[in-house]
Design a protein around this motif. Sequence first.
Motif, PDB file in Angstrom:
ATOM      1  N   THR A 235       0.825  -1.204   0.000  1.00  0.00           N
ATOM      2  CA  THR A 235       0.000   0.000   0.000  1.00  0.00           C
ATOM      3  C   THR A 235       0.864   1.262   0.000  1.00  0.00           C
ATOM      4  O   THR A 235       0.599   2.201  -0.749  1.00  0.00           O
ATOM      5  CB  THR A 235      -0.956  -0.027   1.208  1.00  0.00           C
ATOM      6  N   GLU A 257      -9.226  -3.792   0.427  1.00  0.00           N
ATOM      7  CA  GLU A 257      -8.304  -3.731   1.561  1.00  0.00           C
ATOM      8  C   GLU A 257      -9.011  -3.067   2.750  1.00  0.00           C
ATOM      9  O   GLU A 257     -10.111  -2.551   2.633  1.00  0.00           O
ATOM     10  CB  GLU A 257      -7.038  -2.977   1.170  1.00  0.00           C
ATOM     11  N   ARG A 258      -8.323  -3.064   3.878  1.00  0.00           N
ATOM     12  CA  ARG A 258      -8.931  -2.499   5.075  1.00  0.00           C
ATOM     13  C   ARG A 258      -9.336  -1.047   4.859  1.00  0.00           C
ATOM     14  O   ARG A 258      -8.644  -0.298   4.187  1.00  0.00           O
ATOM     15  CB  ARG A 258      -7.956  -2.595   6.251  1.00  0.00           C
ATOM     16  N   GLU A 261      -6.876   1.972   5.457  1.00  0.00           N
ATOM     17  CA  GLU A 261      -5.864   2.300   4.463  1.00  0.00           C
ATOM     18  C   GLU A 261      -6.412   3.309   3.470  1.00  0.00           C
ATOM     19  O   GLU A 261      -5.730   4.222   3.037  1.00  0.00           O
ATOM     20  CB  GLU A 261      -5.421   1.046   3.712  1.00  0.00           C
ATOM     21  N   ASP A 325      -5.062  -1.751  -5.598  1.00  0.00           N
ATOM     22  CA  ASP A 325      -4.588  -2.332  -4.333  1.00  0.00           C
ATOM     23  C   ASP A 325      -5.791  -2.937  -3.612  1.00  0.00           C
ATOM     24  O   ASP A 325      -6.570  -2.209  -3.046  1.00  0.00           O
ATOM     25  CB  ASP A 325      -3.947  -1.223  -3.491  1.00  0.00           C
TER      26      ASP A 325
HETATM   27 MG    MG Z   1      -1.980  -2.907   2.120  1.00  0.00          MG
END
Ligand code: MG
Length: 581
Positions: A235, A257-258, A261, A325
Amino acid sequence: MIIGKIARISGPVVNARGMEGIKIRDLVRVGELGLVGEVIEVQGDQVSIQVYEETDGLKVGEPVKSDGKPFLAELGPGLLGMIYDGIQRPLEIIRDQTGNFIARGATGDPLSRTRKWHFVPTVKAGTPVAHGDVIGWVQETRAIQHRVLVPEGGAGKILKIKEGDYTVDEPVAELDTGQKLFMKQLWPIRRPRPIVQKVAAGVPLVTGQRIFDVFFPVTKGGSAIVPGPFGSGKTVTQQALAKWSDADIVVYIGCGERGNEMTEVLTEFPHLEDPRTGQPLMNRTVLIANTSNMPVAARETSIYTGITIAEYYRDMGYDVALMADSTSRWAEALREISGRLEEMPGEEGYPPYLASRIAEFYERAGRVICLGSDRREGSVTVIGAVSPPGGDFSEPVTQNSLRIAGAFWGLDARLAYSRHFPAINWLTSYSLYLDALQEWYTHNVGTDFLQMRRELLEILQKEDELKKIVQLVGKESLSEPDKLLLDIARTIRDDFLRQNAFHEVDAFCPLKKQYYMMKAILVFYEACRRALGTIPYEGILKFPGWEQLSKMRYIPNDQIEAFFPKLIEELSQKELKIVAS
Ligand SMILES: [Mg+2]
Ligand SMILES: Nc1ncnc2c1ncn2[C@@H]1O[C@H](COP(=O)(O)OP(=O)(O)O)[C@@H](O)[C@H]1O
């Protein structure tokens, strides 16, 4: 309008009946709430639908509606600076309507319906035009002129066209066929936008990251993958590229992704400046957010929404860079949907068509001659992060991506653990673009740029061999030149390859500085080697050059020319004077 009924619900997949006339990939509205979905399988009047929103609460028998069209991205001025979800709903607007989350079934126009843009025509009444021709422009942001293109199917002579202020819903021109042309156009996201042809790419995407620009460059129009285990720096790398690379336009897809982020991107980007134009970075950026807490099917779509927007700006003649990502989360979405459809699973449960989907995605990268009567070239560069479970690169998503991408930037857990960032393994990573870029580097940076690159890599490869010997028999058994090589290799790793993404100066390193840094290291190495015959190895370790090299990456970018030529001169001369005296 086609109207059927829900027959079965299985997570994000809904089956419906009574959908005569529907086609694969058509957009549907599911249930009383009108959840957005896409048809992914058709058998007679029965269909399977992937629903982009949470499906709990839906009931069998609720209506499913479609007007028989695929999901279309809306393209036009106003995309830049926007933050969308995977189906191009603007997050800000929707949040304002519904509170701090996207209510199910919520709609929001991707482009503002009220904002006026000043349209300047570039063709006159009577000009014949066809798909891809530029008919005028609007200044979308200070740096980006948005070219208004004739959409697919638009062909004829311009009947009316006039400079003025228009919303995206008001026609800016009319053809003799009666067709009206708008600043906005629609495009089915899964279909690559047509081009005249792909052409060879010979210009690098300059990233300001030394490990990429020097060791493993990617062309504008090329593709690269960044595989790495959790916490290895995917990331941070993708965000550094989004901030610093010299593309005209950046499309950043936060895919599965989380959420935190993406929050970092959302809070940080609006405050950042583009180092080249001094303009806010968001003025050239489109963000697509589909984090892990958002529905899985929309994650699958976010990739296509993103690349369609990228192609649209490419078609205007811009260089666009797209970061995704992570593509692994996209592949997992594909796997989950495929499982719900009870398809025959392939490797590790992924559908058998995983390889072709990955290939189709990366093939939308490229440098192209754009459609249209004036000759324009544009490019889409694709950089995909891959998160292999356990960091095992032999798994299907990494392997299938590797087969098609032109640059491989392998993140290494051991390097990350020892806080060597970016944790790109210089021995296993590669770029297939070096031949294509040779001429560019020679003309634009220095005739010896690639030669120096080769020397640095050779030193690091030799270091790897020597380290194996040292493990067996100890450092003392090495010759003095070999000991010196290990010291220089450490300097290359610590003072050149390491780059702190969070340091004010070091985060972005211009090519010229990269060039000088390489030269400084090599000139010093040469001076040390020559000195070895005259003074003992221990004395060489006391040269002030080591200390100077360790500081050079923090030299501010506006002092490069004042600092480096002098440093290089010193490193090549002074040590020798010490030796001579
Ligand atoms: Mg990441
Ligand atoms: N170039 C870099 N410079 C400084 N720190 C870095 C760099 N790359 C990664 N890191 C550190 O590693 C941590 C994890 O990186 P991240 O990109 O979130 O990993 P991943 O996305 O692979 O899980 C970051 O929070 C940061 O502390």
